[in-house]
Design a protein around this motif. Structure first.
Motif, PDB file in Angstrom:
ATOM      1  N   TYR A 242       0.834  -1.210   0.000  1.00  0.00           N
ATOM      2  CA  TYR A 242       0.000   0.000   0.000  1.00  0.00           C
ATOM      3  C   TYR A 242       0.869   1.260   0.000  1.00  0.00           C
ATOM      4  CZ  TYR A 242      -3.784  -3.200   0.779  1.00  0.00           C
ATOM      5  OH  TYR A 242      -4.681  -4.222   0.622  1.00  0.00           O
ATOM      6  N   PHE A 243       0.193   2.401  -0.122  1.00  0.00           N
ATOM      7  CA  PHE A 243       0.875   3.697  -0.181  1.00  0.00           C
ATOM      8  C   PHE A 243       0.335   4.591   0.937  1.00  0.00           C
ATOM      9  CE2 PHE A 243       3.124   3.799  -4.350  1.00  0.00           C
ATOM     10  CZ  PHE A 243       2.823   2.513  -4.752  1.00  0.00           C
ATOM     11  N   PRO A 244       1.150   5.552   1.414  1.00  0.00           N
ATOM     12  CA  PRO A 244       0.666   6.426   2.495  1.00  0.00           C
ATOM     13  C   PRO A 244      -0.350   7.455   2.006  1.00  0.00           C
ATOM     14  CG  PRO A 244       2.917   7.008   1.904  1.00  0.00           C
ATOM     15  CD  PRO A 244       2.564   5.795   1.100  1.00  0.00           C
ATOM     16  N   TYR A 245      -0.419   7.653   0.700  1.00  0.00           N
ATOM     17  CA  TYR A 245      -1.425   8.561   0.142  1.00  0.00           C
ATOM     18  C   TYR A 245      -1.942   7.940  -1.149  1.00  0.00           C
ATOM     19  CZ  TYR A 245       3.186  10.198  -1.564  1.00  0.00           C
ATOM     20  OH  TYR A 245       4.465  10.271  -2.048  1.00  0.00           O
ATOM     21  N   THR A 246      -2.845   8.612  -1.838  1.00  0.00           N
ATOM     22  CA  THR A 246      -3.510   7.968  -2.970  1.00  0.00           C
ATOM     23  C   THR A 246      -2.528   7.738  -4.118  1.00  0.00           C
ATOM     24  OG1 THR A 246      -5.432   9.269  -2.335  1.00  0.00           O
ATOM     25  CG2 THR A 246      -5.544   8.110  -4.447  1.00  0.00           C
ATOM     26  N   PRO A 247      -2.305   6.489  -4.481  1.00  0.00           N
ATOM     27  CA  PRO A 247      -1.413   6.219  -5.610  1.00  0.00           C
ATOM     28  C   PRO A 247      -2.140   6.445  -6.938  1.00  0.00           C
ATOM     29  CG  PRO A 247      -2.210   4.171  -4.660  1.00  0.00           C
ATOM     30  CD  PRO A 247      -2.861   5.278  -3.889  1.00  0.00           C
ATOM     31  N   ALA A 248      -1.357   6.498  -8.029  1.00  0.00           N
ATOM     32  CA  ALA A 248      -1.943   6.708  -9.366  1.00  0.00           C
ATOM     33  C   ALA A 248      -2.412   5.341  -9.870  1.00  0.00           C
ATOM     34  CB  ALA A 248      -0.904   7.319 -10.290  1.00  0.00           C
ATOM     35  N   THR A 249      -3.571   4.905  -9.371  1.00  0.00           N
ATOM     36  CA  THR A 249      -3.974   3.500  -9.539  1.00  0.00           C
ATOM     37  C   THR A 249      -3.961   3.030 -10.995  1.00  0.00           C
ATOM     38  OG1 THR A 249      -6.200   4.356  -9.234  1.00  0.00           O
ATOM     39  CG2 THR A 249      -5.299   3.069  -7.437  1.00  0.00           C
ATOM     40  N   ASN A 250      -4.527   3.808 -11.901  1.00  0.00           N
ATOM     41  CA  ASN A 250      -4.612   3.292 -13.267  1.00  0.00           C
ATOM     42  C   ASN A 250      -3.257   3.243 -13.963  1.00  0.00           C
ATOM     43  OD1 ASN A 250      -7.350   3.623 -12.455  1.00  0.00           O
ATOM     44  ND2 ASN A 250      -7.906   3.335 -14.604  1.00  0.00           N
ATOM     45  N   LEU A 251      -2.364   4.172 -13.588  1.00  0.00           N
ATOM     46  CA  LEU A 251      -1.008   4.080 -14.135  1.00  0.00           C
ATOM     47  C   LEU A 251      -0.319   2.810 -13.617  1.00  0.00           C
ATOM     48  CD1 LEU A 251       0.250   7.781 -13.919  1.00  0.00           C
ATOM     49  CD2 LEU A 251      -0.056   6.428 -15.988  1.00  0.00           C
ATOM     50  N   LEU A 252      -0.682   2.404 -12.423  1.00  0.00           N
ATOM     51  CA  LEU A 252      -0.059   1.195 -11.871  1.00  0.00           C
ATOM     52  C   LEU A 252      -0.545  -0.066 -12.608  1.00  0.00           C
ATOM     53  CD1 LEU A 252      -0.001   2.054  -8.066  1.00  0.00           C
ATOM     54  CD2 LEU A 252       1.844   2.266  -9.739  1.00  0.00           C
ATOM     55  N   TYR A 253      -1.801  -0.062 -13.041  1.00  0.00           N
ATOM     56  CA  TYR A 253      -2.251  -1.177 -13.906  1.00  0.00           C
ATOM     57  C   TYR A 253      -1.377  -1.218 -15.162  1.00  0.00           C
ATOM     58  CZ  TYR A 253      -6.860  -1.758 -11.594  1.00  0.00           C
ATOM     59  OH  TYR A 253      -7.879  -2.015 -10.732  1.00  0.00           O
ATOM     60  N   GLY A 254      -1.132  -0.030 -15.701  1.00  0.00           N
ATOM     61  CA  GLY A 254      -0.292   0.049 -16.902  1.00  0.00           C
ATOM     62  C   GLY A 254       1.118  -0.417 -16.616  1.00  0.00           C
ATOM     63  N   LEU A 255       1.630  -0.038 -15.457  1.00  0.00           N
ATOM     64  CA  LEU A 255       3.002  -0.441 -15.098  1.00  0.00           C
ATOM     65  C   LEU A 255       3.100  -1.958 -14.982  1.00  0.00           C
ATOM     66  CD1 LEU A 255       5.886   0.150 -14.236  1.00  0.00           C
ATOM     67  CD2 LEU A 255       5.053   0.723 -11.948  1.00  0.00           C
ATOM     68  N   ARG A 256       2.073  -2.585 -14.402  1.00  0.00           N
ATOM     69  CA  ARG A 256       2.107  -4.054 -14.296  1.00  0.00           C
ATOM     70  C   ARG A 256       2.230  -4.674 -15.691  1.00  0.00           C
ATOM     71  NH1 ARG A 256      -2.560  -7.078 -11.044  1.00  0.00           N
ATOM     72  NH2 ARG A 256      -3.873  -5.945 -12.507  1.00  0.00           N
ATOM     73  N   GLU A 257       1.493  -4.127 -16.648  1.00  0.00           N
ATOM     74  CA  GLU A 257       1.519  -4.669 -18.016  1.00  0.00           C
ATOM     75  C   GLU A 257       2.878  -4.395 -18.677  1.00  0.00           C
ATOM     76  OE1 GLU A 257      -0.956  -6.473 -18.863  1.00  0.00           O
ATOM     77  OE2 GLU A 257      -0.345  -6.931 -20.924  1.00  0.00           O
ATOM     78  N   ALA A 258       3.401  -3.189 -18.468  1.00  0.00           N
ATOM     79  CA  ALA A 258       4.701  -2.845 -19.069  1.00  0.00           C
ATOM     80  C   ALA A 258       5.793  -3.755 -18.519  1.00  0.00           C
ATOM     81  CB  ALA A 258       5.034  -1.379 -18.786  1.00  0.00           C
ATOM     82  N   LEU A 259       5.734  -4.044 -17.220  1.00  0.00           N
ATOM     83  CA  LEU A 259       6.741  -4.938 -16.636  1.00  0.00           C
ATOM     84  C   LEU A 259       6.616  -6.336 -17.228  1.00  0.00           C
ATOM     85  CD1 LEU A 259       6.554  -3.790 -12.882  1.00  0.00           C
ATOM     86  CD2 LEU A 259       8.442  -3.391 -14.495  1.00  0.00           C
ATOM     87  N   ALA A 260       5.367  -6.762 -17.471  1.00  0.00           N
ATOM     88  CA  ALA A 260       5.163  -8.084 -18.085  1.00  0.00           C
ATOM     89  C   ALA A 260       5.767  -8.096 -19.492  1.00  0.00           C
ATOM     90  CB  ALA A 260       3.676  -8.424 -18.131  1.00  0.00           C
ATOM     91  N   MET A 261       5.573  -7.016 -20.245  1.00  0.00           N
ATOM     92  CA  MET A 261       6.120  -6.957 -21.612  1.00  0.00           C
ATOM     93  C   MET A 261       7.654  -6.997 -21.588  1.00  0.00           C
ATOM     94  SD  MET A 261       3.568  -4.133 -23.298  1.00  0.00           S
ATOM     95  CE  MET A 261       4.371  -4.107 -24.891  1.00  0.00           C
TER      96      MET A 261
END
Ligand code: PLP
Length: 397
Positions: A242-261
């Motif tokens: 988790y994060f201490p404040y609101t993370p950029a949730t949808n960018l993190l979905y994108g990051l998960r995909e980019a890491l997979a690629m």
């Protein structure tokens, strides 16, 4: 504005083109960032990022552009008045230097002519002189996006060790991470600064600090005021994803995909692909009869090439013609090289034919802008790409 068919060619050296897979991964309903699913996503991403930084230590994600991660690196490790040694490799080093000065640090700036990377020998000489160890950090931009020169961080590390100096090593990899081989642990880097919008193939909006244990220890006594950027609360929350404040949730979905690629392609193959496209680009530039801004072949950047236009010609005019006629954006010359160079970005989600389209656009643009050149660049690049493609595993020849 009239409709332009086909895809815009975004060949600036970042933000880069976002692959469709990543766009689709972000096209999701907003999630509860305190709910159970988010913790799983957070942990998965934080683990995946370590592979890309080539580290076993901590990586922190900020919902900020790269500039925020620069500030975080300095604010967490330094105290007001601390001396930092920085290297003027180009415009981004200049901006980081200005920030350090604004944060109240006593900065020293080793100059270059903006045609090479950081001078490891000069760093070593300055550190040897600093017998009281007043210098608390050495800051280097790994890949200087304004010039297309890549500093050799392993040599900088060696210089610090040779001087037996305890300074921290802070490195900006905003335009090299996930494009050019970079080894946070092996090179003994204390804080690596990175951003989402280049090799990681995401939109702008995330930035990173990879942090060594030595940097963490320094943060315990560093007195620069900080709150939003503070590592301690972030690391405590990150333990459970988790994060201490609101993370950029949808960018993190994108990051998960980019890491997979990146994992599917393999990091070494990603680096080899960038090396190959960079060499093909340089062959095109030489065949046009133009000069590459980077003057040191060992420091040629694999993520972008800055091309000098002949005296009496304006690089921004060439860029304008190419944008107007061929719907392609190239990088402008920044700071001291404004008007003198244009920059071809060849990083991120990019392949042989995108490079050929890019170079064809440049070659036609040179013609239309009246810049003297030989019409041989596209041919030279094609020949080289065909050579690369003929190898069983792609490597720059
Ligand atoms: C090497 C380098 N450092 C720092 C920055 C600043 O990052 P941002 O514009 O994301 O704040 C950039 C941006 O292009 C960069 O290329």
């Amino acid at each position: 504005m009239t409709h332009r068919s086909g895809r815009h060619f975004l060949q600036i050296p970042g933000p880069t083109n976002v692959p469709d897979r990543v766009l689709r991964a972000m096209d999701m309903p907003t999630m509860d960032h305190r709910g159970p699913e988010f913790g799983v996503l957070g942990r998965e991403i934080l683990d995946g990022l370590r592979e890309v930084f080539q580290t076993r230590q901590s990586v922190i994600i900020y919902p900020a552009s790269g500039t925020g991660a620069w500030e975080a690196a300095l604010a967490n490790t330094m105290s007001p008045g601390d001396r930092v040694l920085m290297c003027e490799t180009g415009q981004f080093a200049t901006l980081w230097h200005r920030m350090a000065t604004r944060l109240g640090l006593a900065t020293e700036f080793i100059p270059t002519d903006w045609r090479r990377g950081a001078d490891a020998a000069a760093i070593e000489a300055r550190l040897r002189e600093d017998r009281d160890h007043a210098i608390k950090a050495v800051c280097v931009v790994h890949n200087e996006t304004s010039t297309g020169c890549t500093s050799r961080i392993a040599l900088v590390r060696r210089a610090i060790d040779a001087a037996k100096h305890p300074a921290l090593l802070l490195v900006d990899t905003i335009s090299s991470l996930a494009s050019i081989d970079y080894r946070h642990d092996e090179w003994g880097v204390d804080v690596t600064v990175a951003g989402s919008q280049k090799g990681l193939m995401l939109p702008p909006g995330l930035s990173f600090n990879a942090v060594s244990d030595k940097a963490l220890a320094a943060s315990q006594s560093a007195r620069t005021p900080r709150s939003y950027w503070s590592w301690d609360e972030m690391l405590a929350a990150n333990k459970s994803g988790y994060f201490p404040y609101t993370p950029a949730t949808n960018l993190l979905y994108g990051l998960r995909e980019a890491l997979a690629m990146l994992r599917e392609e393999g990091l070494q193959n990603v680096f080899a692909r960038h090396d190959c496209h960079a060499e093909a680009t340089r062959r095109a530039v030489r065949a046009w009869g133009l000069e590459i801004l980077c003057a040191v072949p060992e420091e040629y950047s694999s993520s972008l090439t800055a091309v000098m236009v002949p005296a009496g010609h304006d690089a921004d005019h060439v860029r304008k013609v190419i944008l107007d006629k061929f719907d392609m954006s190239l990088g402008t010359g920044l700071g001291k090289v404004a008007g003198k160079v244009f920059r071809i970005g060849h990083l991120g989600d990019f392949n042989d034919l995108t490079l050929m389209g890019t170079l064809a656009g440049v070659e036609m643009g040179l013609e239309l802008a009246g810049v003297p050149h030989r019409k041989a660049g596209v041919r030279a690049a094609m020949d080289y790409l065909a050579e690369c493609a003929a190898q069983p595993t792609r490597k720059a020849a």
